[in-house]
Motif scaffolding. Structure first.
Motif, short mmCIF file in Angstrom:
data_model
loop_
_atom_site.label_atom_id
_atom_site.label_comp_id
_atom_site.label_asym_id
_atom_site.label_seq_id
_atom_site.Cartn_x
_atom_site.Cartn_y
_atom_site.Cartn_z
N PHE A 149 24.16 53.50 45.10
CA PHE A 149 23.87 51.70 45.55
C PHE A 149 23.07 51.21 46.00
N VAL A 150 21.53 52.16 45.79
CA VAL A 150 20.82 51.18 45.08
C VAL A 150 20.53 51.02 44.35
N VAL A 151 21.13 51.93 43.44
CA VAL A 151 21.01 51.29 41.97
C VAL A 151 21.87 50.00 41.59
N LEU A 152 23.25 50.84 41.98
CA LEU A 152 23.99 49.30 41.19
C LEU A 152 23.49 47.94 42.28
N SER A 153 22.67 48.07 42.90
CA SER A 153 22.11 47.12 44.10
C SER A 153 21.46 46.32 42.83
N LEU A 191 22.67 44.66 40.11
CA LEU A 191 23.34 43.48 40.43
C LEU A 191 22.83 42.11 40.26
N LEU A 192 21.69 42.51 41.60
CA LEU A 192 20.71 41.79 41.48
C LEU A 192 19.65 40.57 40.99
N MET A 193 19.25 41.77 39.81
CA MET A 193 18.49 41.02 37.90
C MET A 193 20.24 40.64 37.91
N GLU A 194 21.66 40.80 37.56
CA GLU A 194 22.47 40.43 36.56
C GLU A 194 22.81 38.22 37.67
N VAL A 195 22.30 38.68 38.69
CA VAL A 195 22.26 37.12 39.37
C VAL A 195 21.20 36.55 38.87
#
Length: 605
Positions: free
Chosen positions: A220-224, A227-231
């Protein structure tokens, strides 16, 4: 060919070639590379589908940066910043300048030359780490220096990845001050999140006895983070690196490592597998002499620059050569940067194809150079002229073996102003003790001539502190036969080793960890309610009883003193528990009652 069949071929090649590469080159990385080269379009042509190769490559790049972040130690990097900048930083700067100059002389393009020169300055983190681990050299001084240099190179690589968007011809919202401000703000926010969100979340799972959910929380931490960096339009490789770093900065790193460690090798291997599948051998066919010369020049220049800088900083020839050979190749950091340059269209494909071959060639050459250094070059350098009689030290004490056991003895003797000689072949950095008036001989302790070179003829006390049982016994026999009047203190690895030494008539034997174990046992007795006087009395009683059992066991095993026939550790432990005299039940209950009364009194107070 169907996708499933291609994957099966990849797995077959990997399962065959990777173990072979690990056996003969001490690294699995080359096995993945060779498997890719064999199955790629330039090999057997089994796999040439770019729709399969490209996803494998980008997944491998992400996993590689994630594990790089997980192993990254920013605090250590900061603490050792001065030493790292003087060694690694200077080496990177000099190598970048040299390779940029050589590239400009060949292609006459300043911008492309600078990019190529900077990218060729990096080494292979995984090859170096695997070689050091296989050779058990991670904790040596040159091993630590190599790892520190690799940590610095990873940091510089992340910075360069962040700079790539600024090198594009087109403008976007990622460019300029706003882009770097977003990166800095994101990193700061992530570390705050680590302190106030991620760590409490891990603690919550532990307190709720839900440790099995730690992998899910880590994912969950990795995907979060991704996702934040992609935004924020920050490169996915930077997000993977930061995600690994975020997990590594928690106190539950060990639990996370236990989950991901089995997948590390294959996850990183995906990148090298994809490189092998996608690499073009056309430049090698067109100009093989140029490619081979370029590989040799690359390795020789890097080895010369790194070795020279390290030598002038530390004045250790052997370590300088080892560091130079370990870091003389290019590797995955260079390949990642070249791949990003290709994606951003900063370098043409005609330039990149020979660069990929040169990098891969330097990687393939590394195990051979490493073997030559350890088997041919270093033994030649280490051959010293025979020591003359005038050069033989005349210290009254000789310590044979200078590991964790012998070092404590040496420090205690040094504190009393006593001079001694040391023989050890695994602690070359310990020669610094000579500046304090002691003598250090970096040599094989089992060779008789080395004992003479250390001054055994003048020795009154020899402390045998090596941990190898067979070497210790062989040396002890030689000393008892040839120097019967020599006062001999010997370290015993375990009870059986003590039996064997006793059979040689050696009177002064110390079992390692025995004294510290008894000291801790005494403190444990005090914590259970005994007074300090009673606790130490009981420990002395136990010591006497244990010595009786040791002598009793020695008598029962005198007929067969070989290591192989001695009972296993559990059988011995069972025998010791069965024969150890314990307190009577009444006295034990009395002690427990006294402890309970003392605890009640403390609670009342």
């Amino acid at each position: 060919m169907s996708l499933l069949l291609q994957i099966i071929f990849l797995l077959i090649a990997t399962l065959i070639l990777v173990p072979l590469a690990k056996r003969y080159s001490s690294t699995t990385v080359l096995g993945y590379l060779i498997a890719g080269l064999l199955l790629g379009s330039q090999g057997l042509g089994v796999i040439d589908d770019q729709q399969l190769i490209q996803p494998i490559m980008y997944l491998g790049m992400i996993m590689l940066m994630f594990f790089a972040g997980f192993a990254f130690r920013p605090q250590k990097l900061w603490i050792e910043r001065r030493s790292i900048i003087k060694n690694s930083g200077l080496a990177l700067a000099v190598l970048s300048l040299l390779f940029s100059s050589l590239s400009f002389a060949l292609i006459h393009d300043l911008f492309s030359s600078i990019l190529i020169g900077c990218m060729l300055a990096f080494a292979s983190t995984n090859i170096v780490q695997q070689l050091l681990q296989q050779k058990q050299q991670l904790n040596t001084s040159f091993g630590q220096a190599s790892l520190a240099s690799l940590q610095f190179q990873i940091f510089v690589t992340v910075v360069l990845i962040a700079l790539f968007p600024l090198l594009e011809d087109t403008a976007s919202t990622r460019h300029g001050i706003a882009y770097f401000a977003a990166i800095i703000a994101t990193i700061s926010g992530l570390f705050l999140a680590s302190r106030y969100i991620v760590r409490p979340a891990f603690r919550y799972l532990v307190h709720r006895k839900s440790i099995e959910l730690i992998p899910a929380l880590g994912l969950f931490v990795v995907l979060s983070v991704i996702l934040l960096m992609e935004v924020l339009n920050i490169h996915v490789l930077i997000s993977a690196f930061l995600a690994g770093l975020l997990l590594a900065e928690t106190e539950f790193k060990t639990e996370v490592a236990r989950v991901i460690e089995p997948f590390k090798d294959i996850a990183i291997g995906l990148f090298f597998l994809a490189i092998g599948l996608s690499i073009s051998l056309v430049p090698l066919y067109q100009s093989p002499i140029f490619i081979f010369i370029a590989i040799l020049v690359l390795v020789l220049v890097k080895a010369l620059v790194i070795g020279t800088i390290y030598y002038f900083q530390h004045r250790r020839m052997e370590n300088s050569l080892l560091v130079a050979i370990a870091l003389a190749q290019c590797g995955e950091l260079s390949l990642i940067l070249f791949k990003l340059a290709e994606d951003e269209q900063l370098l043409s494909k005609d330039l990149l194809q020979p660069m990929f071959l040169i990098v891969v060639g330097s990687m393939l050459l590394t195990p051979l150079l490493y073997w030559l250094m350890h088997s041919k070059i270093l033994p030649t350098i280490q051959k010293k002229a025979p020591i003359t009689a005038a050069e033989v030290p005349q210290h009254p004490i000789v310590i044979v073996g200078f590991g964790r056991f012998g070092q404590v003895i040496g420090r205690a003797l040094h504190a009393q102003g006593l001079k001694f000689s040391v023989i050890d072949s695994n602690q070359p950095d310990a020669e610094f003790i000579e500046q304090y008036g002691h003598y250090f001989l970096d040599a094989d302790v089992t060779q008789v001539e080395n004992l003479r070179a250390a001054g055994i003829e003048y020795c009154k006390l020899l402390i045998l502190a090596i941990d190898d049982v067979e070497d210790c016994m062989n040396l002890a026999r030689h000393l008892r036969l040839n120097y019967p009047d020599l006062n001999l203190f010997v370290r015993a690895r375990d009870r059986h080793h003590a039996h064997l030494l006793d059979s040689l008539g050696i009177q002064h034997v110390w079992r390692e960890t025995y004294a510290s174990s008894l000291e801790m046992a005494a403190q444990a007795l005090i914590e259970t309610g005994l007074s300090a006087t009673d606790a130490h009395a009981q420990i002395e009683r136990f010591r006497t009883e244990d010595q009786r059992l040791l002598e009793q066991q020695h008598g029962s095993h005198q007929d067969d003193d070989s290591v192989e026939t001695y009972p296993n550790a559990i059988a011995e432990l069972e025998y010791l528990f069965e024969n150890t005299k314990t307190l009577s039940q009444d006295r034990l209950n009395s002690n427990q009652n006294e402890q309970s009364d003392a605890n009640s009194s403390n609670e009342t107070t």
